[in-house]
Design a protein around this motif. Structure first.
Motif, PDB file in Angstrom:
ATOM      1  N   LEU A   1     -21.198  10.973  77.598  1.00  0.00           N
ATOM      2  CA  LEU A   1     -22.178  11.141  76.944  1.00  0.00           C
ATOM      3  C   LEU A   1     -22.849  12.026  77.229  1.00  0.00           C
ATOM      4  O   LEU A   1     -23.580  12.283  78.402  1.00  0.00           O
ATOM      5  N   CYS A   2     -23.335  13.208  75.735  1.00  0.00           N
ATOM      6  CA  CYS A   2     -24.065  14.659  75.972  1.00  0.00           C
ATOM      7  C   CYS A   2     -25.299  14.201  74.611  1.00  0.00           C
ATOM      8  O   CYS A   2     -25.634  14.166  74.501  1.00  0.00           O
ATOM      9  N   GLY A   3     -26.098  13.900  75.765  1.00  0.00           N
ATOM     10  CA  GLY A   3     -28.071  14.177  75.176  1.00  0.00           C
ATOM     11  C   GLY A   3     -28.914  15.387  75.683  1.00  0.00           C
ATOM     12  O   GLY A   3     -28.196  16.148  76.234  1.00  0.00           O
ATOM     13  N   GLY A   4     -29.231  15.478  74.025  1.00  0.00           N
ATOM     14  CA  GLY A   4     -30.584  16.608  74.546  1.00  0.00           C
ATOM     15  C   GLY A   4     -29.192  17.701  73.445  1.00  0.00           C
ATOM     16  O   GLY A   4     -30.321  18.750  74.019  1.00  0.00           O
ATOM     17  N   VAL A   5     -28.682  16.797  72.354  1.00  0.00           N
ATOM     18  CA  VAL A   5     -28.156  18.391  71.016  1.00  0.00           C
ATOM     19  C   VAL A   5     -28.080  17.728  69.942  1.00  0.00           C
ATOM     20  O   VAL A   5     -27.722  16.876  69.717  1.00  0.00           O
ATOM     21  N   MET A   6     -28.852  18.462  69.260  1.00  0.00           N
ATOM     22  CA  MET A   6     -29.738  17.615  67.835  1.00  0.00           C
ATOM     23  C   MET A   6     -29.399  18.688  67.172  1.00  0.00           C
ATOM     24  O   MET A   6     -28.225  18.344  66.316  1.00  0.00           O
ATOM     25  N   ALA A   7     -29.576  20.446  67.319  1.00  0.00           N
ATOM     26  CA  ALA A   7     -28.889  21.708  66.238  1.00  0.00           C
ATOM     27  C   ALA A   7     -27.242  21.845  66.847  1.00  0.00           C
ATOM     28  O   ALA A   7     -27.144  21.860  67.868  1.00  0.00           O
ATOM     29  N   MET A   8     -26.745  22.827  65.267  1.00  0.00           N
ATOM     30  CA  MET A   8     -25.130  22.866  66.120  1.00  0.00           C
ATOM     31  C   MET A   8     -25.257  23.672  66.919  1.00  0.00           C
ATOM     32  O   MET A   8     -26.028  24.768  67.212  1.00  0.00           O
TER      33      MET A   8
ATOM     34  N   ASP B   1     -26.501  23.743  70.167  1.00  0.00           N
ATOM     35  CA  ASP B   1     -27.090  23.422  71.602  1.00  0.00           C
ATOM     36  C   ASP B   1     -26.056  22.652  72.410  1.00  0.00           C
ATOM     37  O   ASP B   1     -26.321  22.920  73.980  1.00  0.00           O
ATOM     38  N   ILE B   2     -24.827  22.181  71.895  1.00  0.00           N
ATOM     39  CA  ILE B   2     -24.147  22.131  73.430  1.00  0.00           C
ATOM     40  C   ILE B   2     -23.850  23.446  74.132  1.00  0.00           C
ATOM     41  O   ILE B   2     -23.231  22.768  75.907  1.00  0.00           O
ATOM     42  N   ALA B   3     -23.827  23.676  74.071  1.00  0.00           N
ATOM     43  CA  ALA B   3     -23.144  25.217  73.927  1.00  0.00           C
ATOM     44  C   ALA B   3     -23.365  25.655  76.271  1.00  0.00           C
ATOM     45  O   ALA B   3     -24.699  25.358  76.070  1.00  0.00           O
ATOM     46  N   GLY B   4     -22.669  25.556  77.310  1.00  0.00           N
ATOM     47  CA  GLY B   4     -23.412  24.920  78.263  1.00  0.00           C
ATOM     48  C   GLY B   4     -23.181  24.231  78.935  1.00  0.00           C
ATOM     49  O   GLY B   4     -23.223  24.056  79.791  1.00  0.00           O
ATOM     50  N   LYS B   5     -23.700  23.046  78.190  1.00  0.00           N
ATOM     51  CA  LYS B   5     -23.430  22.072  78.740  1.00  0.00           C
ATOM     52  C   LYS B   5     -22.333  21.300  79.247  1.00  0.00           C
ATOM     53  O   LYS B   5     -21.126  21.409  79.215  1.00  0.00           O
ATOM     54  N   PRO B   6     -22.246  20.423  80.653  1.00  0.00           N
ATOM     55  CA  PRO B   6     -21.474  20.163  81.423  1.00  0.00           C
ATOM     56  C   PRO B   6     -20.296  19.381  81.360  1.00  0.00           C
ATOM     57  O   PRO B   6     -19.478  19.207  81.573  1.00  0.00           O
ATOM     58  N   GLN B   7     -20.641  18.343  80.321  1.00  0.00           N
ATOM     59  CA  GLN B   7     -20.622  17.185  79.501  1.00  0.00           C
ATOM     60  C   GLN B   7     -18.563  18.099  78.461  1.00  0.00           C
ATOM     61  O   GLN B   7     -17.931  17.432  78.309  1.00  0.00           O
TER      62      GLN B   7
ATOM     63  N   GLU C   1      -6.289   1.586  75.561  1.00  0.00           N
ATOM     64  CA  GLU C   1      -7.164   2.500  76.231  1.00  0.00           C
ATOM     65  C   GLU C   1      -8.033   2.886  75.879  1.00  0.00           C
ATOM     66  O   GLU C   1      -8.021   3.185  73.799  1.00  0.00           O
ATOM     67  N   SER C   2      -9.606   2.985  75.992  1.00  0.00           N
ATOM     68  CA  SER C   2      -9.954   3.873  75.229  1.00  0.00           C
ATOM     69  C   SER C   2     -11.387   5.033  75.746  1.00  0.00           C
ATOM     70  O   SER C   2     -11.129   4.451  76.540  1.00  0.00           O
ATOM     71  N   VAL C   3     -11.626   5.268  74.621  1.00  0.00           N
ATOM     72  CA  VAL C   3     -12.349   6.421  75.103  1.00  0.00           C
ATOM     73  C   VAL C   3     -13.816   6.411  74.200  1.00  0.00           C
ATOM     74  O   VAL C   3     -13.417   6.407  73.582  1.00  0.00           O
ATOM     75  N   LEU C   4     -14.977   6.639  74.875  1.00  0.00           N
ATOM     76  CA  LEU C   4     -15.953   6.845  73.838  1.00  0.00           C
ATOM     77  C   LEU C   4     -16.465   8.039  73.578  1.00  0.00           C
ATOM     78  O   LEU C   4     -17.180   8.746  75.222  1.00  0.00           O
ATOM     79  N   ILE C   5     -16.856   9.121  73.447  1.00  0.00           N
ATOM     80  CA  ILE C   5     -18.113  10.342  73.270  1.00  0.00           C
ATOM     81  C   ILE C   5     -18.537  10.063  72.449  1.00  0.00           C
ATOM     82  O   ILE C   5     -18.377  10.193  71.017  1.00  0.00           O
ATOM     83  N   MET C   6     -19.700  11.026  72.400  1.00  0.00           N
ATOM     84  CA  MET C   6     -21.254  10.774  71.589  1.00  0.00           C
ATOM     85  C   MET C   6     -21.901  12.163  72.302  1.00  0.00           C
ATOM     86  O   MET C   6     -21.842  12.372  73.676  1.00  0.00           O
ATOM     87  N   ALA C   7     -22.278  12.492  71.125  1.00  0.00           N
ATOM     88  CA  ALA C   7     -23.347  13.875  71.317  1.00  0.00           C
ATOM     89  C   ALA C   7     -24.872  13.308  70.689  1.00  0.00           C
ATOM     90  O   ALA C   7     -24.784  12.065  69.553  1.00  0.00           O
ATOM     91  N   ALA C   8     -25.788  13.375  71.490  1.00  0.00           N
ATOM     92  CA  ALA C   8     -27.350  12.594  70.629  1.00  0.00           C
ATOM     93  C   ALA C   8     -28.333  13.765  71.127  1.00  0.00           C
ATOM     94  O   ALA C   8     -28.465  14.305  72.016  1.00  0.00           O
ATOM     95  N   GLU C   9     -29.620  13.440  70.393  1.00  0.00           N
ATOM     96  CA  GLU C   9     -30.571  14.499  70.539  1.00  0.00           C
ATOM     97  C   GLU C   9     -31.662  13.766  71.112  1.00  0.00           C
ATOM     98  O   GLU C   9     -31.813  15.123  72.453  1.00  0.00           O
ATOM     99  N   GLY C  10     -31.532  12.449  71.985  1.00  0.00           N
ATOM    100  CA  GLY C  10     -32.384  12.259  73.331  1.00  0.00           C
ATOM    101  C   GLY C  10     -31.232  11.373  74.236  1.00  0.00           C
ATOM    102  O   GLY C  10     -30.181  11.714  73.925  1.00  0.00           O
TER     103      GLY C  10
END
Length: 181
Positions: A155-162, A164-170, A120-129
């Motif tokens: 999949l979490c977009g809109g996170v470029m700088a270290m 940036d993900i703080a507070g994101k629902p992902q 089974e597999s999972v994809l976890i990804m962060a991205a600037e766009g």
């Protein structure tokens, strides 16, 4: 029933946005009673696949190249779930993840018909766009080719700088995906 989970983290940032997602996933999965082993690929010595078709002769060390993949192979073979974690680089996975994943072919070479172990597999990804389409296309075709089953994607977009993900629902999404296993 608890499962064995391997996370192949292809981010070059140990404290980056991808790492934050995998930490939440891992936390949830471990709270649910699963065993999780994460490999931070950027800190490992992993050579590119030579395409030599020389692997598969030794199930304990299936590739002819001897490097840090020998740490990954036994965990991968025992894993029920493979988590591919990566930042989005030029519309696809990072080079670190691609290099390690290509080398997993040596495990398929242990089978006379080159069959990959079913996972089974999972994809976890962060991205600037937010342009995940090409990676999703690759991931879905990879699963079909390998005979794997996706049990989720974060999949979490809109996170470029270290950070940036703080507070994101992902982050919570990753935690609950891990918890649901």
């Amino acid at each position: 029933m608890s499962k064995k989970i391997i996370i192949l983290n292809g981010s070059p940032r140990k404290a980056g946005n991808t790492a934050a997602l995998t930490a939440e996933f891992k936390k949830g999965a471990e709270e649910a009673g699963n065993t999780v082993t994460e490999f931070f690929l950027d800190g490992m010595n992993i050579n590119g696949c030579k395409g030599c078709f020389g692997g598969g002769k030794n199930p304990d060390s299936p590739c002819v190249q001897k490097d840090d993949m020998d740490k990954i192979y036994p965990v991968y073979k025992e894993a029920d779930i493979v988590v591919l974690a990566t930042p989005l680089y030029y519309w696809t996975i990072s080079g670190q993840l691609k290099t390690a994943f290509d080398r997993l072919f040596a495990v398929a070479e242990c089978d006379p018909d080159y069959r990959n172990p079913k996972k089974e597999s999972v994809l976890i990804m962060a991205a600037e766009g937010c342009g995940f389409e090409e990676t999703l296309y690759w991931y879905e075709h990879l699963e079909k080719h390998l005979g794997w089953k996706s049990i989720g994607k974060v999949l979490c977009g809109g996170v470029m700088a270290m950070g940036d993900i703080a507070g994101k629902p992902q982050l919570q999404e990753a935690y609950y995906l891990g918890k649901s296993i």
